[in-house]
Design an enzyme around this catalytic site. Structure first.
Site, mmCIF file in Angstrom:
data_model
loop_
_atom_site.group_PDB
_atom_site.id
_atom_site.type_symbol
_atom_site.label_atom_id
_atom_site.label_comp_id
_atom_site.label_asym_id
_atom_site.label_seq_id
_atom_site.Cartn_x
_atom_site.Cartn_y
_atom_site.Cartn_z
ATOM 1 N N ASN A 48 -10.648 8.349 8.638
ATOM 2 C CA ASN A 48 -11.184 9.433 7.822
ATOM 3 C C ASN A 48 -11.457 10.623 8.732
ATOM 4 O OD1 ASN A 48 -11.198 7.691 5.574
ATOM 5 N ND2 ASN A 48 -13.140 6.848 6.262
ATOM 6 N N GLU A 57 1.369 -5.227 4.283
ATOM 7 C CA GLU A 57 0.470 -5.865 5.258
ATOM 8 C C GLU A 57 0.129 -7.263 4.771
ATOM 9 O OE1 GLU A 57 -3.056 -3.421 5.567
ATOM 10 O OE2 GLU A 57 -2.107 -2.017 6.947
ATOM 11 N N LYS A 58 -0.189 -8.139 5.710
ATOM 12 C CA LYS A 58 -0.791 -9.410 5.318
ATOM 13 C C LYS A 58 -2.095 -9.076 4.617
ATOM 14 C CE LYS A 58 -2.236 -13.986 6.731
ATOM 15 N NZ LYS A 58 -1.460 -14.559 5.586
ATOM 16 N N PHE A 59 -2.386 -9.749 3.493
ATOM 17 C CA PHE A 59 -3.641 -9.502 2.783
ATOM 18 C C PHE A 59 -4.737 -10.355 3.416
ATOM 19 C CE2 PHE A 59 -6.575 -10.504 -0.823
ATOM 20 C CZ PHE A 59 -7.095 -9.225 -0.964
ATOM 21 N N LEU A 60 -5.725 -9.695 3.982
ATOM 22 C CA LEU A 60 -6.853 -10.408 4.599
ATOM 23 C C LEU A 60 -7.820 -10.764 3.472
ATOM 24 C CD1 LEU A 60 -7.368 -8.154 7.764
ATOM 25 C CD2 LEU A 60 -5.777 -10.063 7.417
ATOM 26 N N GLU A 91 -7.338 2.623 8.351
ATOM 27 C CA GLU A 91 -7.117 4.064 8.202
ATOM 28 C C GLU A 91 -8.171 4.861 8.942
ATOM 29 O OE1 GLU A 91 -8.249 5.051 3.743
ATOM 30 O OE2 GLU A 91 -6.954 3.302 3.770
ATOM 31 N N ARG A 104 -13.119 13.360 8.595
ATOM 32 C CA ARG A 104 -14.205 14.184 8.035
ATOM 33 C C ARG A 104 -15.544 13.582 8.431
ATOM 34 N NH1 ARG A 104 -12.764 10.461 3.871
ATOM 35 N NH2 ARG A 104 -14.547 9.118 3.462
ATOM 36 N N LYS A 161 0.838 -1.202 0.000
ATOM 37 C CA LYS A 161 0.000 0.000 0.000
ATOM 38 C C LYS A 161 0.870 1.249 0.000
ATOM 39 C CE LYS A 161 -3.850 -2.002 2.648
ATOM 40 N NZ LYS A 161 -4.752 -1.819 3.812
ATOM 41 N N GLU A 190 -11.542 3.242 10.374
ATOM 42 C CA GLU A 190 -11.870 2.085 9.539
ATOM 43 C C GLU A 190 -11.097 0.855 10.012
ATOM 44 O OE1 GLU A 190 -12.473 4.360 5.226
ATOM 45 O OE2 GLU A 190 -11.159 2.631 5.370
HETATM 46 C C1 MV4 Z 1 -6.801 -4.342 2.805
HETATM 47 C C2 MV4 Z 1 -7.501 -5.456 2.328
HETATM 48 C C3 MV4 Z 1 -7.067 -6.717 2.714
HETATM 49 N N1 MV4 Z 1 -5.987 -6.839 3.510
HETATM 50 N N2 MV4 Z 1 -5.729 -4.515 3.600
HETATM 51 C C4 MV4 Z 1 -9.211 -1.048 0.318
HETATM 52 C C5 MV4 Z 1 -9.558 0.332 0.715
HETATM 53 C C6 MV4 Z 1 -8.571 0.738 1.744
HETATM 54 N N3 MV4 Z 1 -9.222 1.508 2.736
HETATM 55 C C7 MV4 Z 1 -8.026 -0.528 2.278
HETATM 56 N N4 MV4 Z 1 -8.505 -1.579 1.429
HETATM 57 C C8 MV4 Z 1 -8.220 -2.873 1.684
HETATM 58 N N5 MV4 Z 1 -7.161 -3.084 2.501
HETATM 59 C C9 MV4 Z 1 -5.360 -5.742 3.935
HETATM 60 N N6 MV4 Z 1 -4.272 -5.887 4.721
HETATM 61 C C10 MV4 Z 1 -8.602 -5.245 1.498
HETATM 62 C C11 MV4 Z 1 -8.967 -3.943 1.170
HETATM 63 C C12 MV4 Z 1 -10.124 -3.809 0.342
HETATM 64 C C13 MV4 Z 1 -11.283 -3.203 0.826
HETATM 65 C C14 MV4 Z 1 -11.390 -2.714 2.126
HETATM 66 C C15 MV4 Z 1 -12.533 -2.126 2.573
HETATM 67 C C16 MV4 Z 1 -13.643 -2.033 1.738
HETATM 68 C C17 MV4 Z 1 -13.576 -2.500 0.466
HETATM 69 C C18 MV4 Z 1 -12.407 -3.095 -0.002
HETATM 70 C C19 MV4 Z 1 -12.366 -3.598 -1.311
HETATM 71 C C20 MV4 Z 1 -11.234 -4.164 -1.775
HETATM 72 C C21 MV4 Z 1 -10.096 -4.274 -0.954
#
Ligand code: MV4
Length: 449
Positions: free
Chosen positions: A290, A200-203, A288, A292, A158, A275
């Protein structure tokens, strides 16, 4: 209290803020682009100042024009709404140093949270759970490999200056890591002027759950419970609800306390949102903040009884929160359906003239919009033209109420996503509450197949 507030925004949120001003006895100043001469916010405010041509860069993002509008109208405070300049710390700084009150958090809070690496460092110090990964920015490939192995593939790269889904890459193995990092870095440098990236680890199957917080200038911070925001497509939320059907009382207490700790770590003032991603096992991680007011704030207003725009204005004026955490009780369930001027399944924009508009009404139905019969939707801005919000004692009743509200809503002359909402509200997975951030895109693919 302020005598006059300038609203640096358009559409339904500008109307929402003007309404709050009227109810508080505060005069309102709208700013508008040449494309918005006939817009609802331009008409409803006590005064309106044209700030430039239709493109946002020349109007709603034009800081000198907005500051000039504040000066000539003697406004005392500026409310940025959401989008446009709402999370621009430089703008907040200019507003304050020019002698106006910024209706929002300090530029310092905005800067820390705007940079995802510095935000995560703050959260680590505050004990807020983070997704396993790098402790800060990553530059070295050998470091990156070590971090990826420790977290376990897949990982996500990211951009620190990104957010809201911009500038991210998923990586499944060592050989793909180097190019993903350099691509992410150069894209971030081009898009944000900052090439810092982290890992980050991808969830894989998370829900998107966020916590609403509200802070005053006296050090008090409360949460107003969580919102379920998983029903999204391409990082655009479609339907939000509060509370989350997935969150039990124990998890609610934990995630909401984490939200308050996150806000306290940056001395947060005003309305903000933390979030989180939540795994199927209900573990949750900060992603993260926001800094606002958000589009979906009405669902929180309905379950908490707190007028968030009124309190943004009050705390900006230095007032203490009139309630403690223990005074705030969660009541019932609320759902918001975003109404967009777009094809319900192809998602192509559909600007044009609304020949007829009929808003849904009746018990516990709220419609926030800035449209009217005869209004022409300009092609320059976001496709969201309104929001239907319903409330009821429980989720099932709230869904039923939303179904009848969506059926009552009539917007003739343009194409809207009303039919998407009708199908979604009738869907068994939605009704059971069994969905995550991937549900909508997978379901749309199935429907087209
Ligand atoms: C992630 C994730 C999976 N694993 N981080 C997308 C928006 C940004 N706020 C962060 N996002 C994501 N971060 C990790 N470690 C998956 C997403 C993500 C997502 C998150 C929230 C709402 C919709 C999403 C759609 C695709 C991916």
């Amino acid at each position: 209290m302020f005598n006059k507030i300038l609203i640096a925004n358009r559409g339904e949120i500008a109307v929402r803020i003007i309404r709050a001003c009227k109810e508080m006895g505060i005069a309102s100043v709208a700013v508008y682009s040449e494309a918005d001469r006939e817009a609802m916010h331009t008409r409803l405010a006590d005064q309106a100042v044209c700030i430039g041509p239709a493109p946002s860069n020349l109007s709603y993002l034009n800081i000198p024009a907005i500051m000039a509008a504040a000066e000539i109208t003697d406004a005392e405070a500026i409310h940025p709404g959401y989008g446009f300049l709402a999370e621009n710390a430089e703008f907040a700084d200019i507003v304050q140093t020019s002698g106006y009150t910024w209706i929002g958090p300090s530029p310092e809070s905005m800067r820390i949270m705007g940079d995802k690496v510095s935000a995560k460092n703050k959260m680590r110090e505050a004990g807020v759970p983070l997704v396993p990964g790098s402790d800060g920015a990553v530059t070295d490939l050998e470091d990156a490999k070590r971090i990826a192995h420790k977290a376990g593939y897949p990982v996500i790269i990211k951009a620190s200056a990104g957010g809201g889904g911009r500038g991210m890459k998923v990586v499944h193995s060592d050989p793909a890591l180097a190019s993903a990092i350099s691509m992410c870095q150069s894209e971030a440098a081009a898009a944000f002027g900052n090439d810092m990236v982290f890992i980050e680890k991808f969830l894989e199957e998370p829900r998107h759950i966020e916590v609403q917080v509200l802070g005053d200038t006296h050090g008090n911070i409360v949460h107003l419970f969580e919102r379920e925001c998983s029903m999204q497509r391409k990082n655009q939320k479609v339907l939000e609800e509060a509370p989350s059907p997935f969150v039990d009382e124990k998890t609610r207490k934990a995630i909401c306390d984490a939200g308050v700790a996150a806000a306290a770590a940056v001395n947060y003032v005003g309305a903000g949102t933390i979030e989180f991603l939540m795994n199927p096992d209900k573990s949750f991680y900060f992603i993260e903040m926001n800094t606002r007011i958000q589009v979906e704030h009405p669902v929180t207003e309905w379950i908490s009884g707190v007028d968030l725009i009124e309190w943004q204005i009050r705390v900006a004026n230095g007032e203490k929160l009139a309630f403690k955490q223990s005074d705030i009780k969660m009541k019932g369930h609320a759902i918001e359906c975003r109404i967009n001027a777009e094809h319900p399944f192809k998602f192509t924009p559909s600007p044009g003239t609304i020949s007829l508009y009929h808003a849904p009404g009746g018990r516990s139905v709220r419609m926030d919009s800035a449209i009217y019969s005869g209004y022409s939707i300009p092609p320059f801005y976001d496709s969201m033209i309104g929001k239907v919000i319903t409330h009821a004692r429980d989720r099932q009743k709230c869904i039923r109420r939303m179904q009848r509200a969506i059926d009552e809503l009539a917007i003739i002359g343009i194409t809207t996503n009303q039919e998407l909402h009708r199908r979604l509200l009738a869907n068994a997975a939605f009704q059971s509450g069994d969905f995550n951030i991937h549900f909508l895109e997978r379901w749309l693919k199935e429907m087209n197949a």
